[in-house]
Design an enzyme around this catalytic site. Sequence first.
Site, PDB file in Angstrom:
ATOM      1  N   TRP A   1      27.018  -3.866  46.152  1.00 43.89           N
ATOM      2  CA  TRP A   1      27.180  -5.185  46.698  1.00 43.89           C
ATOM      3  C   TRP A   1      28.544  -6.541  46.506  1.00 43.89           C
ATOM      4  O   TRP A   1      28.852  -6.693  47.611  1.00 43.89           O
ATOM      5  CB  TRP A   1      26.344  -6.199  45.764  1.00 43.89           C
ATOM      6  CG  TRP A   1      24.797  -5.537  46.501  1.00 43.89           C
ATOM      7  CD1 TRP A   1      24.070  -4.887  45.131  1.00 43.89           C
ATOM      8  CD2 TRP A   1      24.245  -5.518  47.625  1.00 43.89           C
ATOM      9  NE1 TRP A   1      22.875  -4.296  46.366  1.00 43.89           N
ATOM     10  CE2 TRP A   1      22.746  -4.415  47.558  1.00 43.89           C
ATOM     11  CE3 TRP A   1      24.518  -5.758  49.099  1.00 43.89           C
ATOM     12  CZ2 TRP A   1      22.160  -4.515  48.644  1.00 43.89           C
ATOM     13  CZ3 TRP A   1      24.144  -5.769  50.603  1.00 43.89           C
ATOM     14  CH2 TRP A   1      21.990  -4.148  49.658  1.00 43.89           C
TER      15      TRP A   1
ATOM     16  N   ASP B   1      28.483 -13.696  43.212  1.00 43.08           N
ATOM     17  CA  ASP B   1      27.021 -13.228  43.270  1.00 43.08           C
ATOM     18  C   ASP B   1      26.127 -12.966  41.763  1.00 43.08           C
ATOM     19  O   ASP B   1      26.494 -12.095  41.110  1.00 43.08           O
ATOM     20  CB  ASP B   1      27.235 -12.357  44.415  1.00 43.08           C
ATOM     21  CG  ASP B   1      25.717 -11.826  44.788  1.00 43.08           C
ATOM     22  OD1 ASP B   1      24.796 -12.197  44.645  1.00 43.08           O
ATOM     23  OD2 ASP B   1      26.426 -10.954  45.128  1.00 43.08           O
TER      24      ASP B   1
ATOM     25  N   LYS C   1      15.045 -12.227  43.958  1.00 43.83           N
ATOM     26  CA  LYS C   1      14.614 -11.630  42.656  1.00 43.83           C
ATOM     27  C   LYS C   1      14.070 -11.918  41.929  1.00 43.83           C
ATOM     28  O   LYS C   1      13.014 -11.778  40.927  1.00 43.83           O
ATOM     29  CB  LYS C   1      16.173 -10.893  42.543  1.00 43.83           C
ATOM     30  CG  LYS C   1      16.773  -9.806  43.721  1.00 43.83           C
ATOM     31  CD  LYS C   1      17.970  -9.689  44.222  1.00 43.83           C
ATOM     32  CE  LYS C   1      18.348  -9.193  45.278  1.00 43.83           C
ATOM     33  NZ  LYS C   1      17.936  -6.943  45.340  1.00 43.83           N
TER      34      LYS C   1
END
Lengths: 360, 360
Positions: free
Chosen positions: A103, A172, A196
């Site tokens: 990511w 992030d 999540k």
Amino acid sequence: MKDRIANFSAGPAVLPEEVLREAQKELFNYKGLGLSVMEMSHRSKAYQEIIDDAMNRAKRIMNLGDNYDVLFLGGGASLQFLMVPMNLCPEGKVGNYINTGTWSNTAIKEIKKIGKQCHVAATSEDTNFSFIPKEFKLSENPAYLHYTTNNTISGTEFKYIPEVGDLPLIADMSSNFLSKPMDYAKHALIYAGAQKNIGPAGVTMVVIRKDMQEKFNTGLPTMLSYKTHIDKGSMFNTPPCFPIYMVGLVLKWIEDMGGLAAVEKHNIEKAGLIYNVIDNSEFYRSPVNTEDRSLMNIVFRLPSEDLEKKFVAEAAENGMSNLKGHRSVGGCRASTYNALPMTACQQLAEFMVEFEKNNK
Amino acid sequence: MKDRIANFSAGPAVLPEEVLREAQKELFNYKGLGLSVMEMSHRSKAYQEIIDDAMNRAKRIMNLGDNYDVLFLGGGASLQFLMVPMNLCPEGKVGNYINTGTWSNTAIKEIKKIGKQCHVAATSEDTNFSFIPKEFKLSENPAYLHYTTNNTISGTEFKYIPEVGDLPLIADMSSNFLSKPMDYAKHALIYAGAQKNIGPAGVTMVVIRKDMQEKFNTGLPTMLSYKTHIDKGSMFNTPPCFPIYMVGLVLKWIEDMGGLAAVEKHNIEKAGLIYNVIDNSEFYRSPVNTEDRSLMNIVFRLPSEDLEKKFVAEAAENGMSNLKGHRSVGGCRASTYNALPMTACQQLAEFMVEFEKNNK
């Protein structure tokens, strides 16, 4: 079929049972108002209370003051990969990134794609992202430092907050957001896809320190400008109302549990059950540095890919789902987010021991 | 408080009772799989079936063939104001727009904001958007013609599809999407925020004819490129899973009702009840051209603003909510989307007659 499987999905992921029960109870008729949250005008008083409540809880949980704004945006964290450099990397400055996995890498690709300058300040790419770099080297004229606090795919997690002085620190936090106490106020901007740890898919929380507004690039497309959404309290256009409502319920659940200290204690115990099996076995093996292991995404390998396949299938037959590693790396992965009950981890730990015995 | 109010909200709006009941029933445990739809990995078989089912139903309802792709994106129709010109207006060509109200206007502002050429092919701005232009004049080198099929705020609706020959026709159908049979296949691209006629807020359906792919601009930011989402079946990143599931349930409800012909018949009857009161009164007055009146958003005025305020308040006391006109135009508005029951319109019509009698 059982009422509840043990859901080790990496996201969208397990939600607290209490939250689902509450959402179910009031889905048809929210607090006697005669309509569902999904049917409320986002300009109504009832909905304004829902979104305000979620914003306030988020700030309270992170111990952030009024110098932060909380936004709820659509488009996922993937859209933030674009919005961060678009808003905060001006001409002549350089977006700095720590590359700790898929990511971060995708975020790096995106800043390059829009033609902004990018510098990789540290990376663990050479070892297949098996560790978290402890040092980093900034470029000249840095605009900010961006890092990924937890790496869902490789199973590593930052245990420290990078020290950058006055430079804006951007994180992030999608896959370990609100999983533990942390000095959130060290960050200029935090973003996290909800699916999540804090809710269902379809909303991304963005937390921005107010002084960043002076740095925002101007002339941006309306929907890609943080200023648009800050000025309108996430109501420039219709926000993802129901996902935001669900986030509010999850945040309430976190506060009711006792906040992040209690959440972390629970998470350490849960992950400990599984790491303990791995550490006491020569059958299971962790591909990542022990000290950098994630509390949220426990990545492990078995002696062969055939055994991994068998493990995942047998676990599923026993009510433990989504234990397959990400398709890009293979292996196994147990995601143990906030809402995963202790019993699920106990069940998995016992199953792992049993499976080892039967397949050694 | 009653179990169900009469909800005339312009969006997010009323959903079918049957759909809410179904969602409520399976919210905690979807079809005995032991988890909520909100907890499913978007890569799971169960979720793939949900999204495929929604896509297929959408195409079936619109009578579209395999030469169309259906996407489910976050960010709202407001993000489409940007994505349309970004993807489909190349250098040297001109985006053509029919301006019939606030939302067309916002789309026009957005193409200008990103520095692309824009031509207003027709407008009703001079009369405060009280009618739908019946003619339009394209620019040289047009890239496409964009129009807004229904104007939520001004209360007008296209009763025809603009004839553009080979030129791509693009429609923002947010507020009357799937409210009636129409030659959907005359369009190259259709988009609609779900929160009016087809589901909750947080997802926008985009329908694209496959031949448009040859025209897409390249080098775009990943998340803003239609190609990204087409290639991955709306799964480039985690989509807004639960809102998509809800859209699927609403589409099933439309099919179960008998499709768009049945839906339109119902809508004509419902709106007729209210327009009938307006037409037979000198107390209520429609500010829009009779032939262009919307079936979805019935805009009307009372003799004074004070009476309008009183009307909205008394209606709310009687369980009829959200009758206030959009803050930019004032007056009253009853949105009568697909899911609004006939009884709600009957109740409102009776209330209007009664209110007139008491306040003339």
